[in-house]
Structure formats: C-alpha cells, structure tokens
Design an enzyme around this catalytic site. Sequence first.
Site, short mmCIF file in Angstrom:
data_model
loop_
_atom_site.label_atom_id
_atom_site.label_comp_id
_atom_site.label_asym_id
_atom_site.label_seq_id
_atom_site.Cartn_x
_atom_site.Cartn_y
_atom_site.Cartn_z
N ASN A 8 -21.11 3.29 -11.47
CA ASN A 8 -21.78 2.57 -11.48
C ASN A 8 -23.04 2.92 -10.23
OD1 ASN A 8 -23.01 -0.30 -10.68
ND2 ASN A 8 -21.04 -0.59 -9.54
N LYS A 10 -25.16 1.68 -8.92
CA LYS A 10 -25.43 0.06 -7.41
C LYS A 10 -26.73 0.13 -7.41
CE LYS A 10 -20.65 1.42 -5.44
NZ LYS A 10 -19.75 -0.14 -4.40
N HIS A 94 -18.39 -7.56 -10.43
CA HIS A 94 -18.56 -6.80 -9.74
C HIS A 94 -18.04 -7.79 -8.17
CE1 HIS A 94 -18.40 -3.39 -6.91
NE2 HIS A 94 -18.74 -2.53 -7.80
N GLU A 96 -19.21 -6.92 -5.28
CA GLU A 96 -20.22 -7.54 -4.42
C GLU A 96 -21.49 -8.67 -5.19
OE1 GLU A 96 -21.44 -3.20 -5.51
OE2 GLU A 96 -19.88 -2.48 -3.79
N GLU A 165 -10.34 -3.22 -9.39
CA GLU A 165 -11.12 -2.53 -8.49
C GLU A 165 -10.66 -2.94 -6.73
OE1 GLU A 165 -14.95 -0.14 -9.15
OE2 GLU A 165 -15.63 -2.49 -8.95
N GLY A 171 -15.72 1.93 -1.68
CA GLY A 171 -16.95 2.41 -0.88
C GLY A 171 -16.41 2.30 0.19
N SER A 209 -13.51 4.22 -4.46
CA SER A 209 -13.45 5.84 -3.67
C SER A 209 -12.59 6.32 -4.54
CB SER A 209 -12.93 5.69 -2.53
OG SER A 209 -13.06 5.02 -1.51
N GLY A 230 -18.49 4.65 -8.18
CA GLY A 230 -19.75 4.32 -7.62
C GLY A 230 -20.61 6.09 -6.97
N GLY A 231 -19.69 5.74 -5.60
CA GLY A 231 -21.04 6.43 -4.23
C GLY A 231 -20.74 7.92 -5.51
C1 PEP Z 1 -18.00 0.74 -7.43
O1 PEP Z 1 -19.00 0.98 -7.13
O2 PEP Z 1 -17.67 -0.16 -8.71
C2 PEP Z 1 -17.23 1.58 -7.00
C3 PEP Z 1 -15.71 2.24 -7.38
O3 PEP Z 1 -17.44 2.17 -5.98
P1 PEP Z 1 -16.73 3.50 -4.88
O4 PEP Z 1 -16.54 4.50 -5.85
O5 PEP Z 1 -18.00 4.09 -4.53
O6 PEP Z 1 -15.76 2.69 -3.69
#
Ligand code: PEP
Length: 247
Positions: A8, A10, A94, A96, A165, A171, A209, A230-231
């Site tokens: 993802n 983002k 999500h 967010e 999640e 994040g 994460s 994500g990251g």
């Molecule tokens: C996400 O945005 O779906 C996510 C899991 O982010 P991160 O891996 O950065 O925690």
Amino acid sequence: MRKLIVGNWKMNGSLLSNADLLRALRTGLPAEPAADVAVCVPFPYLAQVQGACAGGPIAWGAQDVSAHEAGAYTGEVSASMLRDFGCRYVIVGHSERRQYHGETDDVVARKAQRALAAGITPIVCVGETQAQRDQGDTEFIVKRQLAAVIHVVGHCVSEIVVAYEPVWAIGTGRTATPEQAQAVHAVLRAQLRAAVPNERRVRILYGGSMNAGNAAALLAQPDIDGGLIGGASLKADEFLRIIAAAD
Ligand code: PEP
C-alpha cells in the site's frame, strides 16, 4: 493457500521514483515468486503501473473506490474506471479512510460491493484502535466491521480479501505479536466460516508495521494468509524480503 503480499503505497511516489521502485521489484522478483504480489498505488499512477507490470507477476490495484456507480460525484473514482486500468485489487475501509474521511461500515461495505460487481477483488480492512483494544473490544469491533460487508455482499464474501490492521500498529513501528494477530485472524476466520461454505478461498492478511524482520513469524501463523504492507513496500529490498518470507 498461496499467500498474498500487497504493498500500500499510500500517498507516496512520483513518476520517477515509481519507475525506479517498479524496476527494482521486477528485477528482484523470481520468475515464480513464493507468493502472489500486488501494489496498490495512488490513482494517477495506475496507468504507469499497468504499463510497467502488465504480463508480469506483480498485480496492481487502487487504494479506494467510489460507493457509487457513476454520475455527479466530483472527485470520486468508480470501480469500472479502475477496471479500465487493469486493477485486480482495491483497498476499501483502510483505517486512514475511516478516520480522516468518516467512512462508515456501511460505506465500506458498499464500496466492496461496487468492486465485486466490476470484477475487482476488494481488500477489506478491519481493525481496532488502541483505546478499543484497551477496553477489550477488539473482537467486537472487527466482527462488526466484517459483518457489515457480509450483510451487503452476501455469498460473494468468498471473493474478498480481508486485511486485519490494528490501527495502533499502522505506521507506528509497533507490530502486533504473531500471537495477538493470530488470535484476531482466528476470530475472523470463524466468522467467515459461519457466513459462507467456501470461506477457505478468503485470504486474511495482516497489516501494521510488517517488515523484513517480523514478516516470517507473522506469516507462519495458521490463519495469516499474507500481508498488507505500507511503509516497507516503498523500499524494494525490504518488500522483496517480505515476499521471500512468505515461502
Ligand atoms: C497500511 O497502511 O496498510 C500499513 C499496514 O502501513 P504500515 O505497514 O506502514 O504500518
């Protein structure tokens, strides 16, 4: 079941940096990766990703879709538009989007329904906040979020992907332990089993994460069928190592 690893991105990227990242992923992935792989990118980059990934092992998708079919919904992007760009997946719900855009369980469910109607697999995100976990409400929250989707899409729920999640892990660098994640995945698996006969088709991803260091332990859990990253999906080397850990 074959695992699924989804990046993802983002609201990150540029034409230049995406080209570098996609090149590195294409070069670094074995011809037959250990898992199914996809990247969910910002809308403006769908054409670029389609051009770079068509015919290869990396599928692609978007991070949101309209709950409406077409019409006067300025700024929205429909499921059929995503299909025009070859999307196989779209993330819906999500945290967010739930948090910053006020998306309710019902809106998320209707987005999932639109995606399914267009032949796109919705990746339905569920997860509790830290406060909800502290109050002992984790199970109640994730079941409520998934129940809304089951209610709207009915037996088609066997065509979705679920992503657990925990909001407190997204994040933040605070990953759920494999045991914490597995416990929630087992709850979701049981809920799916009660809803549809062919629930084993539904992959339940963990997100929050996940990185190259913790992926193997999480992905080894019996009800964790992949990851939503994500990251760490923005760094080719890290993302490739997570994919390799899904073997
Ligand atoms: C996400 O945005 O779906 C996510 C899991 O982010 P991160 O891996 O950065 O925690």
